[in-house]
Design a protein around this motif. Structure first.
Motif, PDB file in Angstrom:
ATOM      1  N   PHE A 170       0.835  -1.207   0.000  1.00 55.30           N
ATOM      2  CA  PHE A 170       0.000   0.000   0.000  1.00 55.30           C
ATOM      3  C   PHE A 170       0.868   1.255   0.000  1.00 55.30           C
ATOM      4  O   PHE A 170       0.638   2.184  -0.785  1.00 55.30           O
ATOM      5  CB  PHE A 170      -0.930  -0.023   1.219  1.00 55.30           C
ATOM      6  N   ALA A 171       1.852   1.298   0.871  1.00 52.58           N
ATOM      7  CA  ALA A 171       2.718   2.480   0.971  1.00 52.58           C
ATOM      8  C   ALA A 171       3.450   2.748  -0.337  1.00 52.58           C
ATOM      9  O   ALA A 171       3.587   3.907  -0.753  1.00 52.58           O
ATOM     10  CB  ALA A 171       3.720   2.299   2.113  1.00 52.58           C
ATOM     11  N   ILE A 172       3.887   1.706  -0.997  1.00 52.99           N
ATOM     12  CA  ILE A 172       4.642   1.882  -2.243  1.00 52.99           C
ATOM     13  C   ILE A 172       3.728   2.157  -3.433  1.00 52.99           C
ATOM     14  O   ILE A 172       3.917   3.124  -4.166  1.00 52.99           O
ATOM     15  CB  ILE A 172       5.512   0.637  -2.514  1.00 52.99           C
ATOM     16  N   HIS A 173       2.722   1.314  -3.615  1.00 48.65           N
ATOM     17  CA  HIS A 173       1.920   1.374  -4.832  1.00 48.65           C
ATOM     18  C   HIS A 173       0.759   2.356  -4.777  1.00 48.65           C
ATOM     19  O   HIS A 173       0.275   2.791  -5.823  1.00 48.65           O
ATOM     20  CB  HIS A 173       1.407  -0.021  -5.192  1.00 48.65           C
ATOM     21  N   ARG A 174       0.311   2.733  -3.585  1.00 46.27           N
ATOM     22  CA  ARG A 174      -0.835   3.641  -3.480  1.00 46.27           C
ATOM     23  C   ARG A 174      -0.463   5.038  -3.027  1.00 46.27           C
ATOM     24  O   ARG A 174      -1.183   5.984  -3.351  1.00 46.27           O
ATOM     25  CB  ARG A 174      -1.894   3.068  -2.532  1.00 46.27           C
ATOM     26  N   VAL A 175       0.613   5.184  -2.229  1.00 40.82           N
ATOM     27  CA  VAL A 175       0.932   6.523  -1.729  1.00 40.82           C
ATOM     28  C   VAL A 175       2.339   6.982  -2.093  1.00 40.82           C
ATOM     29  O   VAL A 175       2.750   8.051  -1.679  1.00 40.82           O
ATOM     30  CB  VAL A 175       0.679   6.662  -0.206  1.00 40.82           C
ATOM     31  N   GLY A 176       3.080   6.198  -2.857  1.00 42.29           N
ATOM     32  CA  GLY A 176       4.333   6.671  -3.418  1.00 42.29           C
ATOM     33  C   GLY A 176       5.575   6.579  -2.557  1.00 42.29           C
ATOM     34  O   GLY A 176       6.580   7.226  -2.865  1.00 42.29           O
ATOM     35  N   ALA A 177       5.558   5.774  -1.502  1.00 42.42           N
ATOM     36  CA  ALA A 177       6.784   5.594  -0.717  1.00 42.42           C
ATOM     37  C   ALA A 177       7.826   4.886  -1.589  1.00 42.42           C
ATOM     38  O   ALA A 177       7.504   3.974  -2.344  1.00 42.42           O
ATOM     39  CB  ALA A 177       6.503   4.777   0.542  1.00 42.42           C
ATOM     40  N   ARG A 178       9.066   5.312  -1.486  1.00 43.15           N
ATOM     41  CA  ARG A 178      10.159   4.665  -2.221  1.00 43.15           C
ATOM     42  C   ARG A 178      11.031   3.859  -1.268  1.00 43.15           C
ATOM     43  O   ARG A 178      11.682   2.904  -1.669  1.00 43.15           O
ATOM     44  CB  ARG A 178      11.035   5.691  -2.949  1.00 43.15           C
ATOM     45  N   ILE A 179      11.082   4.304  -0.016  1.00 42.44           N
ATOM     46  CA  ILE A 179      11.886   3.645   1.013  1.00 42.44           C
ATOM     47  C   ILE A 179      10.994   3.453   2.230  1.00 42.44           C
ATOM     48  O   ILE A 179      10.269   4.374   2.618  1.00 42.44           O
ATOM     49  CB  ILE A 179      13.117   4.498   1.389  1.00 42.44           C
ATOM     50  N   ILE A 180      11.071   2.269   2.829  1.00 45.42           N
ATOM     51  CA  ILE A 180      10.325   2.004   4.055  1.00 45.42           C
ATOM     52  C   ILE A 180      11.312   1.500   5.096  1.00 45.42           C
ATOM     53  O   ILE A 180      12.069   0.559   4.844  1.00 45.42           O
ATOM     54  CB  ILE A 180       9.202   0.985   3.839  1.00 45.42           C
ATOM     55  N   ASN A 181      11.312   2.155   6.244  1.00 43.97           N
ATOM     56  CA  ASN A 181      12.182   1.767   7.349  1.00 43.97           C
ATOM     57  C   ASN A 181      11.354   1.182   8.481  1.00 43.97           C
ATOM     58  O   ASN A 181      10.181   1.523   8.647  1.00 43.97           O
ATOM     59  CB  ASN A 181      12.955   2.976   7.877  1.00 43.97           C
ATOM     60  N   ALA A 182      11.985   0.327   9.256  1.00 43.21           N
ATOM     61  CA  ALA A 182      11.384  -0.221  10.470  1.00 43.21           C
ATOM     62  C   ALA A 182      12.482  -0.322  11.513  1.00 43.21           C
ATOM     63  O   ALA A 182      13.599  -0.729  11.201  1.00 43.21           O
ATOM     64  CB  ALA A 182      10.775  -1.591  10.207  1.00 43.21           C
ATOM     65  N   THR A 183      12.148   0.046  12.732  1.00 40.57           N
ATOM     66  CA  THR A 183      13.107  -0.008  13.825  1.00 40.57           C
ATOM     67  C   THR A 183      12.730  -1.146  14.751  1.00 40.57           C
ATOM     68  O   THR A 183      11.579  -1.244  15.187  1.00 40.57           O
ATOM     69  CB  THR A 183      13.113   1.322  14.598  1.00 40.57           C
ATOM     70  N   VAL A 184      13.709  -2.000  15.041  1.00 39.12           N
ATOM     71  CA  VAL A 184      13.512  -3.148  15.918  1.00 39.12           C
ATOM     72  C   VAL A 184      14.518  -3.050  17.052  1.00 39.12           C
ATOM     73  O   VAL A 184      15.702  -2.782  16.820  1.00 39.12           O
ATOM     74  CB  VAL A 184      13.717  -4.474  15.150  1.00 39.12           C
ATOM     75  N   THR A 185      14.046  -3.258  18.271  1.00 37.40           N
ATOM     76  CA  THR A 185      14.952  -3.287  19.413  1.00 37.40           C
ATOM     77  C   THR A 185      15.835  -4.521  19.304  1.00 37.40           C
ATOM     78  O   THR A 185      15.330  -5.629  19.050  1.00 37.40           O
ATOM     79  CB  THR A 185      14.156  -3.321  20.732  1.00 37.40           C
TER      80      THR A 185
END
Length: 180
Positions: free
Chosen positions: A123-138
């Motif tokens: 959804f983030a990439i194909h519907r709202v145009g995100a190119r990079i997605i980050n996630a933070t994990v402890t």
């Protein structure tokens, strides 16, 4: 694109076993449980005072659009039972998103984290145009790291002693997914 258009045309997000819809006031019991259950928060954050949890909840009820400066917060619902089982979503800044998710303990280990993360990433990439997605994990949260790796996120950096839980400092593992 307005929030009304988003809600009418894009939500819920669906997978074979799940649907994800914007959070509503009736989701308070789920949100509260996710933020107070020790099995959920142990590797994420310290227990919070009730007023802080309430503030976070209210913030996540704010209508969302791709140009919003706050998190898109979606409730994850198990389709077969119509049971809310967790939350997921992201914060978008230009074309970079930060994704997050929390699931209730009875739903850990069933692949729901992976399934919902894949849907939110798409959804983030194909519907709202995100190119990079980050996630933070402890550091040490191996289950979350595995979920990210199954959706093709890669460990991109380690921030030493970035976060404290229970007075102990932990590294942050930063995972990144880059759209092709």
């Amino acid at each position: 694109m307005t929030n009304t258009t988003l809600e009418a045309g894009l939500f819920p997000l669906t997978t074979p076993r799940l649907s994800m819809r914007p959070m509503i006031k009736a989701d308070w019991p789920l949100f509260h449980r996710l933020h107070t259950d020790n099995a959920v928060i142990a590797q994420c954050f310290d227990p919070m005072p009730l007023d802080e949890i309430e503030t976070r909840f209210e913030q996540r009820l704010t209508p969302w659009s791709p140009d919003a400066k706050h998190w898109l917060c979606l409730v994850i619902v198990e389709t077969a039972t119509q049971t809310p089982i967790g939350v997921t979503g992201f914060l978008l800044e230009q074309d970079v998103a930060e994704v997050g998710y929390l699931l209730l303990p009875p739903y850990h280990g069933r692949g729901y984290g992976t399934e919902s993360l894949q849907a939110v990433t798409d959804f983030a990439i194909h519907r709202v145009g995100a190119r990079i997605i980050n996630a933070t994990v402890t550091a040490g949260n191996l289950a979350s790291a595995r979920v990210l790796e199954k959706v093709w996120f890669q460990l991109s950096r380690i921030d030493p002693d970035a976060f404290a839980i229970g007075g102990v400092c932990y590294d942050d593992w930063i995972y990144t997914y880059t759209a092709a």
